[in-house]
Design an enzyme around this catalytic site. Sequence first.
Site, PDB file in Angstrom:
ATOM      1  N   TRP A 159       0.852  -1.192   0.000  1.00 56.79           N
ATOM      2  CA  TRP A 159       0.000   0.000   0.000  1.00 56.79           C
ATOM      3  C   TRP A 159       0.893   1.250   0.000  1.00 56.79           C
ATOM      4  O   TRP A 159       1.830   1.337   0.800  1.00 56.79           O
ATOM      5  CB  TRP A 159      -0.888  -0.025   1.240  1.00 56.79           C
ATOM      6  CG  TRP A 159      -1.859   1.103   1.371  1.00 56.79           C
ATOM      7  CD1 TRP A 159      -2.663   1.624   0.395  1.00 56.79           C
ATOM      8  CD2 TRP A 159      -2.164   1.838   2.566  1.00 56.79           C
ATOM      9  NE1 TRP A 159      -3.447   2.628   0.911  1.00 56.79           N
ATOM     10  CE2 TRP A 159      -3.158   2.782   2.239  1.00 56.79           C
ATOM     11  CE3 TRP A 159      -1.697   1.780   3.883  1.00 56.79           C
ATOM     12  CZ2 TRP A 159      -3.693   3.659   3.185  1.00 56.79           C
ATOM     13  CZ3 TRP A 159      -2.232   2.646   4.811  1.00 56.79           C
ATOM     14  CH2 TRP A 159      -3.211   3.579   4.460  1.00 56.79           C
ATOM     15  N   ASP A 193      -1.558  -6.195   8.870  1.00 53.68           N
ATOM     16  CA  ASP A 193      -2.505  -5.131   8.496  1.00 53.68           C
ATOM     17  C   ASP A 193      -3.749  -5.818   7.939  1.00 53.68           C
ATOM     18  O   ASP A 193      -3.666  -6.530   6.929  1.00 53.68           O
ATOM     19  CB  ASP A 193      -1.839  -4.237   7.427  1.00 53.68           C
ATOM     20  CG  ASP A 193      -2.702  -3.050   7.032  1.00 53.68           C
ATOM     21  OD1 ASP A 193      -3.851  -2.944   7.499  1.00 53.68           O
ATOM     22  OD2 ASP A 193      -2.212  -2.214   6.227  1.00 53.68           O
ATOM     23  N   LYS A 243     -13.890  -0.455   5.526  1.00 52.14           N
ATOM     24  CA  LYS A 243     -14.513  -1.133   4.377  1.00 52.14           C
ATOM     25  C   LYS A 243     -15.601  -2.099   4.831  1.00 52.14           C
ATOM     26  O   LYS A 243     -16.689  -2.108   4.280  1.00 52.14           O
ATOM     27  CB  LYS A 243     -13.484  -1.911   3.554  1.00 52.14           C
ATOM     28  CG  LYS A 243     -12.089  -1.381   3.600  1.00 52.14           C
ATOM     29  CD  LYS A 243     -11.846  -0.222   2.673  1.00 52.14           C
ATOM     30  CE  LYS A 243     -10.458   0.348   2.951  1.00 52.14           C
ATOM     31  NZ  LYS A 243     -10.019   1.355   2.040  1.00 52.14           N
TER      32      LYS A 243
HETATM   33  C1  LMR Z   1      -6.819   2.592  -0.723  1.00 55.67           C
HETATM   34  O1  LMR Z   1      -5.769   1.952  -0.785  1.00 55.67           O
HETATM   35  O2  LMR Z   1      -7.330   3.141  -1.711  1.00 55.67           O
HETATM   36  C2  LMR Z   1      -7.535   2.704   0.587  1.00 55.67           C
HETATM   37  O3  LMR Z   1      -6.846   2.002   1.559  1.00 55.67           O
HETATM   38  C3  LMR Z   1      -7.832   4.102   0.975  1.00 55.67           C
HETATM   39  C4  LMR Z   1      -6.615   4.901   1.325  1.00 55.67           C
HETATM   40  O4  LMR Z   1      -6.659   5.581   2.353  1.00 55.67           O
HETATM   41  O5  LMR Z   1      -5.622   4.881   0.595  1.00 55.67           O
END
Ligand code: LMR
Length: 396
Positions: free
Chosen positions: A130, A211, A246
């Site tokens: 992420w 996570d 979510k």
């Molecule tokens: C995403 O990856 O789009 C979500 O987890 C929202 C975010 O805060 O990035």
Amino acid sequence: MFENLEAIAPDPILGVLAAFLADDNPQKIDLGVGVYRDEAGDTPILECVRKAERVLLDTQTTKTYLGPAGVAGFNSAMSERLFGADSEALNSGRVRTIQTPGGTGALRLAADLIRAARPDSTVWASDPTWANHLALFPAAGLNMQAYPYFDAARSRLRFDDMLELLSQREPGDTVLFHACCHNPCGVSPSPEQWVQVADICADRGVLPLVDIAYMGFERGIEDDTLIIRLLAERCPEMIVASSCSKNFAMYRERVGAVSILSQSAAKTEDVVSVLNSLSRKNYSMPPAHGPAVIDIILHSDELSSLWEQEVAGMRERINGLRSDLAQRTRDAGLQRDFSFLEEQTGMFSFLGLSGEQVDRLADEFSIYTVRSSRINLASFNASNLDYFVDALGQVL
Ligand code: LMR
């Protein structure tokens, strides 16, 4: 003093949302930020949440301060959902959960805790991970390194490479896992592979940090906690950062939690006192509305079974969209094979487009996604899939 500050580029994910909102093309599609949408393109409030909010409105008697750990009933319910109500870890008092402002707040608090415990710890994250992981851990003063994870050419897990790198880690290393619905690639280890990962973590004495932001969106609410439970059975210490954005569709209420497992109930109390002190110095205490609602849901048989049905509905719709999109790319005769979409899980997959192709989707078709070509499949519906497949064919 502010003359020393330069403007910073928009966040790679939230910046996409801003560009989408500024576009007035009625055919525009937002495939960027990870938000569930229904067939009408809306992100509705779950029915279980509506019902619990009514109960809360009628029964809440005060809004006085709660303290840094937040809503106690939410915290204990999350411990049970994540680790299992009958687990040894929970029943021995070695697990405690404290509420945080969203999953990002949980990760940041976890990062601050690791830094307090072991300032030289390196956080090993999957390649890719992420985008905000890459910003958040260094912002807390921690080093980051990557372990092999996704084979982009074949759209699958690099499991052997991952295991090899994990088997070289040392005590003092932190290893970050996505429990389910990997963000951004949509590829998770199988249950058998997770067992091997947990064994290696125990063998190497690393600190696992899990996570879990999409619990219920891969195989099911309980099944998606598998790696947490495997690690808790094998490792003396771990941290879990969870989000309810979510799976309760409570995005803007900022509901998350940090859970700690340590060697003894007494040590867990010590760690919680450190967490409480860290949050006090940061945001003092987390917001209460969302967790108070979830506390009601998870302590009601009727509302928790409604929640489970609603999560299953979201999961099944996304899986249906995965098959639908893969089929439409085949029907349209696109030269690239997108069948991998059906094998992956959760909201996200990579399309495997270049940055320039992603830019063309935005500029020529008002289709917005992250520049890595990660798409949020939950944004598709019967009325935009053909438009998307046509645009995809043109940029390919
Ligand atoms: C995403 O990856 O789009 C979500 O987890 C929202 C975010 O805060 O990035």
